[in-house]
Write an enzyme that holds these catalytic residues in place. Sequence first.
Site, PDB file in Angstrom:
ATOM      1  N   SER A 129       3.159   8.417  -8.574  1.00 29.79           N
ATOM      2  CA  SER A 129       1.867   9.092  -8.791  1.00 29.79           C
ATOM      3  C   SER A 129       1.390   9.808  -7.529  1.00 29.79           C
ATOM      4  CB  SER A 129       0.807   8.126  -9.317  1.00 29.79           C
ATOM      5  OG  SER A 129       0.896   6.894  -8.689  1.00 29.79           O
TER       6      SER A 129
ATOM      7  N   TYR B   6      -4.898  -5.057  -8.921  1.00 28.31           N
ATOM      8  CA  TYR B   6      -4.987  -4.347  -7.640  1.00 28.31           C
ATOM      9  C   TYR B   6      -6.455  -4.231  -7.216  1.00 28.31           C
ATOM     10  CZ  TYR B   6      -4.204  -0.760  -4.091  1.00 28.31           C
ATOM     11  OH  TYR B   6      -4.168  -0.071  -2.902  1.00 28.31           O
TER      12      TYR B   6
ATOM     13  N   ASP C 173       0.367   5.763   0.463  1.00 24.35           N
ATOM     14  CA  ASP C 173       1.377   6.447  -0.351  1.00 24.35           C
ATOM     15  C   ASP C 173       1.278   7.967  -0.208  1.00 24.35           C
ATOM     16  OD1 ASP C 173       1.703   3.874  -1.123  1.00 24.35           O
ATOM     17  OD2 ASP C 173       0.998   4.152  -3.180  1.00 24.35           O
TER      18      ASP C 173
ATOM     19  N   ASP D 291      -3.460  -1.320   3.777  1.00 26.75           N
ATOM     20  CA  ASP D 291      -3.938   0.042   4.118  1.00 26.75           C
ATOM     21  C   ASP D 291      -5.435   0.169   3.846  1.00 26.75           C
ATOM     22  OD1 ASP D 291      -3.512   0.061   1.314  1.00 26.75           O
ATOM     23  OD2 ASP D 291      -2.694   2.096   1.284  1.00 26.75           O
TER      24      ASP D 291
ATOM     25  N   GLU E 151      -7.095   9.835  -6.762  1.00 27.23           N
ATOM     26  CA  GLU E 151      -6.702   8.583  -7.418  1.00 27.23           C
ATOM     27  C   GLU E 151      -7.893   7.619  -7.516  1.00 27.23           C
ATOM     28  OE1 GLU E 151      -2.803   7.770  -7.052  1.00 27.23           O
ATOM     29  OE2 GLU E 151      -2.886   5.701  -7.716  1.00 27.23           O
TER      30      GLU E 151
ATOM     31  N   GLU F 266       1.844  -4.641   3.741  1.00 23.98           N
ATOM     32  CA  GLU F 266       1.537  -4.486   2.312  1.00 23.98           C
ATOM     33  C   GLU F 266       0.133  -4.943   1.985  1.00 23.98           C
ATOM     34  OE1 GLU F 266       2.962  -2.262   0.370  1.00 23.98           O
ATOM     35  OE2 GLU F 266       4.877  -3.336   0.546  1.00 23.98           O
TER      36      GLU F 266
HETATM   37  C1  GLA Z   1      -0.164   0.866  -3.772  1.00 22.52           C
HETATM   38  C2  GLA Z   1      -1.338   1.678  -3.217  1.00 22.52           C
HETATM   39  C3  GLA Z   1      -1.308   1.735  -1.688  1.00 22.52           C
HETATM   40  C4  GLA Z   1      -1.129   0.348  -1.081  1.00 22.52           C
HETATM   41  C5  GLA Z   1       0.006  -0.421  -1.760  1.00 22.52           C
HETATM   42  C6  GLA Z   1       0.109  -1.854  -1.303  1.00 22.52           C
HETATM   43  O1  GLA Z   1       1.044   1.509  -3.536  1.00 22.52           O
HETATM   44  O2  GLA Z   1      -1.322   2.981  -3.727  1.00 22.52           O
HETATM   45  O3  GLA Z   1      -2.467   2.359  -1.212  1.00 22.52           O
HETATM   46  O4  GLA Z   1      -2.325  -0.369  -1.126  1.00 22.52           O
HETATM   47  O5  GLA Z   1      -0.126  -0.424  -3.170  1.00 22.52           O
HETATM   48  O6  GLA Z   1       0.449  -1.926   0.038  1.00 22.52           O
END
Ligand code: GLA
Length: 392
Positions: free
Chosen positions: A127, A222, A172, A36, A160, A33
């Site tokens: 999304s 984020y 994602d 990425d 995005e 988590e």
């Molecule tokens: C969101 C982002 C992903 C990733 C997760 C955390 O879902 O879209 O790219 O960074 O958070 O792991």
Amino acid sequence: MKKLTEEFIRMFGKSDRQIRFFAAPGRVNLIGEHIDYCGGYVFPAALTLDNVVAVRENGTSKMNMCATDLARVYTADLSDIDKAKELKWGNYQAGMAKELLEAGINVRGVDMLYDSTLPFGAGLSSSASIEVVTGYALASLFANEMPNRIEIALMGKRCENNFVGVNCGIMDQFASAMGKKDCAILLNCDTLEYEYVPLDLGDYVLILANTNVKHKLGSSKYNERRQEVEKGLSYIHTAAPDDKRPYLCNYTVEDYLKYDEYITDDIIRKRVKHVIYENERVLHATKVLKQGDLVSFGQILCEANDSIRYLYEVTGIELDTLFDLAMEEEGCIGSRMTGAGFGGCTVNIVHKDKIESFKKNVGGKYTERTGLQADFYICRIGDGVREVSVNN
Ligand code: GLA
């Protein structure tokens, strides 16, 4: 698709042109988590919950977009696509159209009706699934040469990042585009090399528990985490100028132990520690899973939750409560938050004979402690984006 066809015609009228249907799933991330975007390993799986779109060319330059749970149509003009950034709904789709146009695909006007079984804002990538299904649908209609699914995922990420303004990684969109039934995907986010790993859970099932909260500051937090890990990387680059690697996850735990004293900011050190240890945890977790050791897999998930909770600090009272309550339940051998955090869901590995008691106990106590109602979904793992037959 019969009902969706009827609704489409009610909304946009009849025409000789063909209506086509496409579906793209949301995802659950099992481990890996917030790494990425640090070039790390992640281990997501596509859900059977998805976004379906019915789409038909309309002979104009406009994308007319609606959803089965929306009362009105939103329009983006392809000849002035940047203006669609202001749309309250439909900006993800417009951003994807822009990506396709930039890739040289001659996107023309369409009517689109979306129907979702994915809970919105639950951290299950609704999304990304909209981006991927839109990109795939428009490319299927208009591309001379169909881009591959990984290209669609990359367009989704760029959309995005650049159009919507969230600095997300590739996980994602990749899971939504490339998912495979009953498998999780071990993905190296630096090289995009991937491997499907069968999710054989024997007597256990995955249960998603939805906090039903989405913190307002989620996307700004984020982006803040992303800046913090950039800062962390620059500390390491300063400490080791001859060993500069592009991503934090290019450094191992051993490297971390060598350089951590140079990270003088306590918060940044915690973030970096999470990222580097989490990356190794993903490889360890997938290894034990392949060996069929589900108990160890579950334990590693719990360790990952501690790390994201105490070092990366993106959980919050609701996710923490769901995790703590899951740990009290007999038959639950692993739990963690999944996705970006700040609300959203936990994923739990629960014995199939304990599903009902798990839901009842965790749900009941969650309401007592937070005043909120949790939702539970048994997680089924499905395929990535695809065209759906009209007869479905
Ligand atoms: C969101 C982002 C992903 C990733 C997760 C955390 O879902 O879209 O790219 O960074 O958070 O792991």
